[in-house]
Write an enzyme that holds these catalytic residues in place. Structure first.
Site, PDB file in Angstrom:
ATOM      1  N   CYS A  88     -21.231  -9.922 -12.191  1.00 34.39           N
ATOM      2  CA  CYS A  88     -20.063 -10.353 -11.421  1.00 34.39           C
ATOM      3  C   CYS A  88     -18.768 -10.196 -12.210  1.00 34.39           C
ATOM      4  O   CYS A  88     -17.714  -9.922 -11.637  1.00 34.39           O
ATOM      5  CB  CYS A  88     -20.225 -11.804 -10.983  1.00 34.39           C
ATOM      6  SG  CYS A  88     -21.591 -12.110  -9.849  1.00 34.39           S
TER       7      CYS A  88
ATOM      8  N   GLU B 207     -19.844 -19.314  -7.088  1.00 35.23           N
ATOM      9  CA  GLU B 207     -19.460 -18.281  -8.052  1.00 35.23           C
ATOM     10  C   GLU B 207     -19.693 -16.944  -7.386  1.00 35.23           C
ATOM     11  O   GLU B 207     -20.833 -16.565  -7.110  1.00 35.23           O
ATOM     12  CB  GLU B 207     -20.272 -18.390  -9.340  1.00 35.23           C
ATOM     13  CG  GLU B 207     -19.687 -17.540 -10.460  1.00 35.23           C
ATOM     14  CD  GLU B 207     -20.668 -16.547 -11.046  1.00 35.23           C
ATOM     15  OE1 GLU B 207     -20.341 -15.346 -11.045  1.00 35.23           O
ATOM     16  OE2 GLU B 207     -21.736 -16.972 -11.492  1.00 35.23           O
TER      17      GLU B 207
ATOM     18  N   LYS C 107     -33.654 -21.312  -4.205  1.00 40.10           N
ATOM     19  CA  LYS C 107     -34.004 -20.114  -3.447  1.00 40.10           C
ATOM     20  C   LYS C 107     -33.543 -18.906  -4.256  1.00 40.10           C
ATOM     21  O   LYS C 107     -32.375 -18.554  -4.258  1.00 40.10           O
ATOM     22  CB  LYS C 107     -33.320 -20.134  -2.077  1.00 40.10           C
ATOM     23  CG  LYS C 107     -34.074 -19.373  -0.969  1.00 40.10           C
ATOM     24  CD  LYS C 107     -34.234 -17.876  -1.217  1.00 40.10           C
ATOM     25  CE  LYS C 107     -32.953 -17.123  -0.891  1.00 40.10           C
ATOM     26  NZ  LYS C 107     -33.177 -15.626  -1.000  1.00 40.10           N
TER      27      LYS C 107
ATOM     28  N   GLU D 109     -15.648  -4.274  -5.028  1.00 37.07           N
ATOM     29  CA  GLU D 109     -16.678  -4.511  -6.035  1.00 37.07           C
ATOM     30  C   GLU D 109     -17.861  -3.575  -5.790  1.00 37.07           C
ATOM     31  O   GLU D 109     -18.492  -3.616  -4.738  1.00 37.07           O
ATOM     32  CB  GLU D 109     -17.155  -5.960  -5.994  1.00 37.07           C
ATOM     33  CG  GLU D 109     -18.114  -6.304  -7.122  1.00 37.07           C
ATOM     34  CD  GLU D 109     -18.538  -7.759  -7.125  1.00 37.07           C
ATOM     35  OE1 GLU D 109     -18.821  -8.274  -8.221  1.00 37.07           O
ATOM     36  OE2 GLU D 109     -18.587  -8.372  -6.042  1.00 37.07           O
TER      37      GLU D 109
END
Length: 490
Positions: free
Chosen positions: A294, A260, A185, A393
Site C-alpha cells: 500500500c 488503512e 476474515k 494505484e
C-alpha cells in the site's frame, strides 16, 4: 526450479476456526488455493458466508463475556509471550507457507521473524493500557470521579493478501492485549498462514472463542462481518471502494472503524541526494513485494539537474533485479498474487507505454515461469503527474519517474493525489528534510530510506488512504472505550 520440503499443513482441506473448533463452512463449499509461482493447487479453504460469520461472532461474544473477561493484565501478558515463543519456534514453517501461498520470496518472509518478535513483545507490553484512574473534578460536594478504559468487545478484522503474516497481528495483537475478542476474515487469495498461526495460538493456550477465523469471499464473509450487529469494531485494510461499502454497512450499529487503504505515494529525489543510496532505495520502495504494498513509492519525483542520470541508473538497477520463484534463495521479487492481479498490472503497463517512455521491464516472464503470475519490474520516464500511471494505484512493480524543478513544485506534485498514506524523500540537506517531510500530506514519511516500520511507532493514513493508527499506544487505545464513574461520598 528450486524445491523444498512442503509443510504437512499444505494440501489439507482447511476449515474455519469458530469457538476453538475447526469446522467446514456451513454450506460445505470450498475455495481452491492456488500457488502463484506455478498455478498449482495448495489445497482448499472453507468458503464461509453469513452463517459462519454469525457463529464466529456469537463464539467471540461468549468468550468476551465469559472467563476471558476475568483474565488479569499479567495473565494476558504471559499468554502473548507464550504465543510469541510458539510462533517463533515454527517461524520457518510459517514463512514457507506464506511464500507458497502468496508468492513473496523466502528472503522476505523469513526476514519477518524479528519484526514478528517485536510486534508481539510490543503488544505484551501494552496489556496494562486499560484500567482506572482517579481524576479531580469541580463538582459541589464530595465526589470521587474515576475514569476507566474498557475493551470495546468483539472486533472484526478484514485483511488483504499482500502480507497476511504481518496483517493478522494488527488484529490479534491488540485484541489479546486489551481483553477484546476477534473474528478475522483473511483474503481468499492468501489465508493459509493465518490458519496455521491460529492453530499455533491454540497450542499456546489462547482460550476458545478469543480468536476466530472465517475464510471466504469478501462479498459473502467480509460483507457479513461488516454488517453484523454483534461486532463492535471493524479494522479493515484494502481498497477505497471496499472501505466505502464497509462504512455504509457499519451504520447499523455504529461500529467503530479503522481503515488503512490505498496509496499513490510520492518519493522525492533532490539534486543533492546520494544516488548510490537513492537509486536502489527508491526502486525497492516501489518493487518490494512485487509492488504489492500500500505504501509503495510509485511516483518518483526527481529534480531536473539529476533526472537523466537517475533514469539511466534506475533503469540499469531494475534490469538487475532477480524475478523468480520465491523458493529460490536468489529471488528478489516473486510472482503477483493471481492471474487477475497480473492482468490488472499488464493493463497499466500497456496504458503507460502509450503515455510515457518505457525504460525497463514491462514484460511477463515465460519459459519455466510461464504458468506463474510473473511480471518484470518496470520503469516509465518522460512522465507527468496527471497521467493514469501517476494517479491510479497499480499495486504492481511499476515506477513512474517525473521531473521537477523547485522544492515548492515537488511538494505540490507530491500532494496532488487523493491519497495520503506515505511518502519519502532523499536529500543531504537537513533543512530540506524537515521542510518537505512536514509538507507532504501523508501519515508516514521516510527520509533517506523507505518502508521501514517499528510497531511501537506505527503508521496510518490521511485523505482517501483512511483513518486510524496501526501500532503504538494509539492502536491499543482504539480497542478501548472510556467510561466515567461518579461516586457521591456524602
Amino acid at each position: 526450479m528450486t524445491t523444498v520440503e512442503t509443510p504437512a499443513f499444505i494440501g489439507r482441506k482447511q476449515g474455519n476456526l469458530i469457538g476453538g473448533t475447526w469446522v467446514p463452512a456451513a454450506s460445505g463449499e470450498t475455495i481452491e488455493v492456488i500457488n502463484p509461482a506455478n498455478g498449482g493447487s495448495l489445497g482448499t479453504i472453507a468458503a464461509g458466508d453469513a452463517e459462519d460469520v454469525d457463529a464466529a461472532v456469537r463464539a467471540a461474544r461468549a468468550a468476551f463475556e465469559g472467563e476471558w473477561s476475568r483474565w488479569t493484565p499479567h495473565e494476558r501478558r504471559k499468554l502473548i509471550l507464550r504465543v510469541h515463543d510458539v510462533i517463533l519456534e515454527h517461524f520457518d514453517e510459517l514463512a514457507l507457507i506464506e511464500t507458497l501461498d502468496m508468492g513473496a520470496p523466502l528472503s522476505r518472509t523469513t526476514g519477518l521473524k524479528e519484526w514478528t518478535s517485536q510486534v508481539l513483545q510490543f503488544y505484551a507490553s501494552q496489556t496494562g493500557a486499560g484500567g482506572v484512574a482517579a481524576q479531580p473534578n469541580s463538582l459541589p460536594g464530595d465526589f470521587l470521579t474515576l475514569k476507566y478504559q474498557r475493551p470495546v468487545g468483539v472486533v472484526g478484522g478484514i485483511i488483504p493478501w499482500n502480507g497476511p503474516l504481518i496483517g493478522l497481528w494488527w488484529i490479534f495483537g491488540p485484541a489479546l492485549a486489551t481483553g477484546c475478542t476477534a473474528v478475522l476474515k483473511p483474503a481468499e487469495d492468501a489465508s493459509l498462514s493465518v490458519l496455521r498461526v491460529s492453530e499455533l495460538m491454540q497450542e499456546a493456550g489462547v482460550p476458545d472463542g478469543v480468536i476466530n477465523v472465517v475464510t471466504g469471499y469478501g462479498r459473502d464473509a467480509g460483507s457479513a462481518l461488516a454488517e453484523h450487529h454483534g461486532v463492535d469494531r471493524i479494522a479493515f485494510t484494502g481498497s477505497v471502494g471496499t472501505a466505502q461499502t464497509i462504512v455504509r454497512a457499519s451504520a447499523g450499529n455504529l461500529k467503530r472503524l479503522q481503515m488503512e487503504l490505498g496509496g499513490k505515494s510520492p518519493d522525492i529525489v533532490f539534486a543533492d541526494a546520494d544516488l548510490d543510496k537513492a537509486v536502489p532505495g527508491a526502486a525497492m520502495g516501489v518493487f518490494t513485494n512485487s509492488g504489492q504494498v500500500c505504501v509503495a513509492g510509485s511516483r518518483i519525483f526527481v529534480q531536473r539537474p539529476i533526472h537523466d542520470e537517475f533514469v539511466a541508473r534506475i533503469g540499469e538497477f531494475t534490469k538487475s533485479v532477480r524475478v523468480g520463484d520465491g523458493l529460490d534463495p536468489a529471488t528478489q521479487l516473486g510472482p503477483l498474487i493471481s492471474l487477475r492481479q497480473l492482468e490488472r498490472v499488464q493493463k497499466y503497463i500497456e496504458i503507460g507505454s502509450g503515455e510515457a517512455e518505457l525504460v525497463a521491464g514491462g514484460g511477463r516472464l515465460g519459459g519455466d515461469y510461464a504458468n506463474g503470475f510473473y511480471v518484470e519490474p518496470t520503469v516509465f520516464a518522460g512522465a507527468h503527474n496527471e497521467m493514469t500511471i501517476a494517479q491510479e494505484e497499480i499495486f504492481g512493480p511499476v515506477a513512474t519517474v517525473i521531473p521537477f524543478d523547485t522544492m515548492e513544485e515537488a511538494i505540490t506534485l507530491a500532494n496532488t493525489t487523493p491519497y495520503g498514506l506515505a511518502g519519502g524523500l532523499w536529500t543531504e540537506n537537513l533543512g530540506t528534510a524537515h521542510k518537505v517531510s512536514q509538507a507532504i500530506d501523508a501519515g508516514t514519511v521516510w527520509v533517506n530510506c523507505y518502508g521501514v516500520l517499528d510497531p511501537a511507532i506505527g503508521f496510518g493514513g490521511t485523505k482517501m488512504s483512511g483513518y486510524g493508527w496501526k501500532g503504538a499506544k494509539e492502536h491499543v487505545e482504539s480497542y478501548l472505550y472510556p467510561k466515567a464513574v461518579y461516586m457521591n461520598l456524602n
